[in-house]
Design an enzyme around this catalytic site. Structure first.
Site, PDB file in Angstrom:
ATOM      1  N   GLY A 174       0.671  -1.135  -0.093  1.00 12.27           N
ATOM      2  CA  GLY A 174      -0.071   0.043  -0.129  1.00 12.27           C
ATOM      3  C   GLY A 174       0.837   1.361   0.065  1.00 12.27           C
ATOM      4  N   GLY A 175       2.104   1.259  -0.444  1.00 14.67           N
ATOM      5  CA  GLY A 175       2.998   2.167  -0.542  1.00 14.67           C
ATOM      6  C   GLY A 175       3.625   2.700   0.647  1.00 14.67           C
ATOM      7  N   LYS A 211      17.360  -2.164  -6.776  1.00 10.86           N
ATOM      8  CA  LYS A 211      17.659  -0.899  -7.597  1.00 10.86           C
ATOM      9  C   LYS A 211      16.295   0.001  -7.944  1.00 10.86           C
ATOM     10  CE  LYS A 211      20.019   1.478 -10.688  1.00 10.86           C
ATOM     11  NZ  LYS A 211      20.983   2.176 -10.199  1.00 10.86           N
ATOM     12  N   HIS A 218       3.882   1.447 -14.033  1.00 12.86           N
ATOM     13  CA  HIS A 218       3.742   0.332 -13.334  1.00 12.86           C
ATOM     14  C   HIS A 218       2.211  -0.608 -14.087  1.00 12.86           C
ATOM     15  CE1 HIS A 218       1.769  -1.117  -9.163  1.00 12.86           C
ATOM     16  NE2 HIS A 218       0.966  -1.790 -10.009  1.00 12.86           N
ATOM     17  N   HIS A 245       1.610   6.702  -3.981  1.00 14.64           N
ATOM     18  CA  HIS A 245       1.577   5.287  -4.271  1.00 14.64           C
ATOM     19  C   HIS A 245       0.076   4.683  -4.514  1.00 14.64           C
ATOM     20  CE1 HIS A 245       5.936   5.245  -3.686  1.00 14.64           C
ATOM     21  NE2 HIS A 245       5.761   5.787  -2.673  1.00 14.64           N
ATOM     22  N   GLU A 297       5.599  -7.115  -6.668  1.00 11.11           N
ATOM     23  CA  GLU A 297       4.876  -8.014  -5.621  1.00 11.11           C
ATOM     24  C   GLU A 297       3.551  -8.591  -6.314  1.00 11.11           C
ATOM     25  OE1 GLU A 297       2.946  -5.596  -2.688  1.00 11.11           O
ATOM     26  OE2 GLU A 297       2.310  -3.934  -4.267  1.00 11.11           O
ATOM     27  N   ASN A 299      -0.430  -9.431  -5.692  1.00 13.23           N
ATOM     28  CA  ASN A 299      -1.652  -9.142  -4.791  1.00 13.23           C
ATOM     29  C   ASN A 299      -2.487 -10.512  -4.977  1.00 13.23           C
ATOM     30  OD1 ASN A 299      -1.659  -6.471  -3.623  1.00 13.23           O
ATOM     31  ND2 ASN A 299      -1.385  -6.021  -6.059  1.00 13.23           N
ATOM     32  N   ARG A 301      -5.517 -11.261  -4.199  1.00 15.81           N
ATOM     33  CA  ARG A 301      -6.936 -11.049  -3.904  1.00 15.81           C
ATOM     34  C   ARG A 301      -7.400 -10.302  -5.204  1.00 15.81           C
ATOM     35  NH1 ARG A 301      -6.336  -5.416  -4.020  1.00 15.81           N
ATOM     36  NH2 ARG A 301      -4.597  -4.531  -2.778  1.00 15.81           N
ATOM     37  N   VAL A 304      -8.924  -3.563  -6.954  1.00 17.19           N
ATOM     38  CA  VAL A 304     -10.009  -2.589  -7.098  1.00 17.19           C
ATOM     39  C   VAL A 304     -10.326  -2.314  -8.861  1.00 17.19           C
ATOM     40  CG1 VAL A 304     -10.365   0.062  -6.918  1.00 17.19           C
ATOM     41  CG2 VAL A 304      -9.323  -1.156  -5.140  1.00 17.19           C
TER      42      VAL A 304
END
Length: 459
Positions: A174-175, A211, A218, A245, A297, A299, A301, A304
């Site tokens: 979540g940033g 890095k 994104h 983020h 990463e 997620n 789930r 949104v």
């Protein structure tokens, strides 16, 4: 090997362990599958419309999320009282909580999501990176091990990677729990601050170093996996338009990326899912720079932004997620996935369009656009009271058209037609963003929106 639970009884009632627009979205999917729904709500959400259309509705606590939507015992008790056979966590709250997923399964219920072991493995960014490397998924330069306590070893690693580097909490998300370090003199302070932040926010001081890419986009790849060893990827999304983020606008597909470039990455994601025995829906998140992908990463789930993938693929991801949880095999192979056209999603938030401060209160009137290629996911209505206790998202405006330019034009018009009165929203901000030339040309990265906002505020 992928785990299976096909011998378990099929459920006919789903408890929705969430609120807001996603509760409405899950309820709709369940209803179309012929399943009953149980809605749980806090005192602040007592008048939420999805509670009135559910087969059962129970209050599980006061307004505080910690005492309601994050109360594992209350949710399990609600499931027992209503004979719910499954729990859908939506996104946020307990959706990526391995302990909750495990508790649901131990209670003899079905958790509509991946196994607790998958959530735990992917929730730790170090173990997730290790699994991705093993599956051939490209990763950001940096080791798949935790950062040492020895300051000299940390400095040596940073020199090997090359500045700038980024320090991240292994259990973060979540940033939060990350710091960019542009030069050696700032390294030790950044490590100390991030370690303490990680300890307090995530219960673990474990960090890792990578890095720091200067101008990445994104990019996400949506996957869908069953319990029979089948897995597919459903195209890709660009979620680069972020503020602090947090995503603001998403689109599918990501503009300017050749199918020949993205295809092997999608295949690697699917292979990674098979190797870890993943089930359900998931999202692989990447940074994309200079034609190369770097895994950051996964997620575990529903996202949104899943509607833009639904609009381009024609696949109801929430229904597919529920069917997989029933033990059904996927109804499509990779060759059946055909992503067509272009889609945008705007997150409409109850917040000031200039300061972005939350705006609670009563919605006095509202209007949403209708027509071909337009979709609105929301739970609000005239007279609805937006509570101050939760995330500010109140609606998602989604459009689809044959081309990106047509989809952008459709979104501009849809935003003009969207009106929410009585509270402040970010609609004026979104209207201005869709008039921006660089965004229209697809010439943005994850830092662009912050820079754009600074320029707007400049005297």
């Amino acid at each position: 090997m992928p785990e299976t639970f096909d011998s378990r009884p099929r459920f006919d009632t789903v408890l929705i362990a969430n609120r807001g627009e996603i509760a409405t979205r899950i309820q709709k999917a369940c209803r179309e599958l012929g399943l009953k729904t149980v809605v749980v709500y806090s005192e602040a959400d007592r008048q939420a419309p999805y509670g009135k259309t559910a087969d059962s509705a129970l209050c599980i606590g006061p307004s505080s999320a910690a005492k309601s939507y994050l109360n594992k015992d209350a949710l399990l008790l609600a499931a027992r009282l209503t004979d719910a056979g499954a729990i859908h966590p939506g996104y946020g709250f307990l959706s990526e909580n391995a302990a909750f997923a495990d508790a649901v399964e131990k209670a003899g219920l079905t958790f509509i999501g991946p196994s607790a072991s998958s959530i735990e493995a992917m929730g730790d960014k170090i173990s997730a990176k290790r699994a991705m490397i093993a599956a051939g998924v490209p990763c950001v330069p940096g080791p798949d091990t935790a950062l040492a306590d020895d300051p000299a070893a940390v400095e040596r690693l940073a020199r090997e990677i090359g500045y700038p580097v980024i320090i991240k909490a292994a259990g973060g998300g979540g940033g939060r729990g990350m710091r960019v370090v542009p030069e050696a003199g700032l390294l030790q302070e950044a490590v100390a601050l991030t370690r303490e932040e990680a300890r307090q926010a995530f219960g673990s001081p474990s960090l890792y170093m990578e890095k720091f890419l200067q101008h990445p986009r994104h990019i996400e790849i949506q996957v869908l996996c069953d319990t029979h060893g089948n897995a597919v990827w459903l195209g890709h999304r660009d979620c680069s338009m972020q503020r602090r983020h947090q995503k603001v606008v998403e689109e599918a597909p990501a503009p300017g990326i050749s199918p020949d470039v993205i295809r092997p990455v999608g295949r690697a994601c699917v292979e990674a899912c098979r190797q870890i025995g993943y089930r359900g829906v998931g999202t692989f998140e990447f940074l994309y720079e200079d034609g190369a992908f770097y895994f950051i990463e996964m997620n575990t789930r529903l996202q949104v932004e899943h509607p833009v993938t639904e609009m381009t693929s024609g696949i109801d991801i929430v229904q597919a997620q529920i069917k997989v949880a029933q033990g059904d095999p996927l109804e499509l192979a990779q060759a059946d996935v055909r992503c067509e056209g272009h889609a945008f999603e705007c997150r409409i938030n109850a917040e000031d369009p200039d300061t972005f401060l939350p705006s609670a209160g009563i919605i006095t009137s509202l209007a949403f656009p209708e027509g071909t290629g337009i979709r609105v996911d929301t739970h609000i209505h005239a007279g609805y009271k937006v509570p101050p206790y939760y995330d500010s998202l109140i609606a998602k405006l989604i459009v689809h058209a044959p081309t990106r330019a047509e989809a952008m034009a459709r979104m501009r018009e849809a935003l003009v037609e969207t009106r929410v009165d009585g509270i402040s929203t970010n609609i004026p901000f979104l209207r201005a963003l869709f008039e921006d030339g660089a965004f229209a040309r697809g010439e943005t990265d994850i830092h662009y929106l912050e820079q754009w906002l600074k320029q707007r505020r400049a005297p």
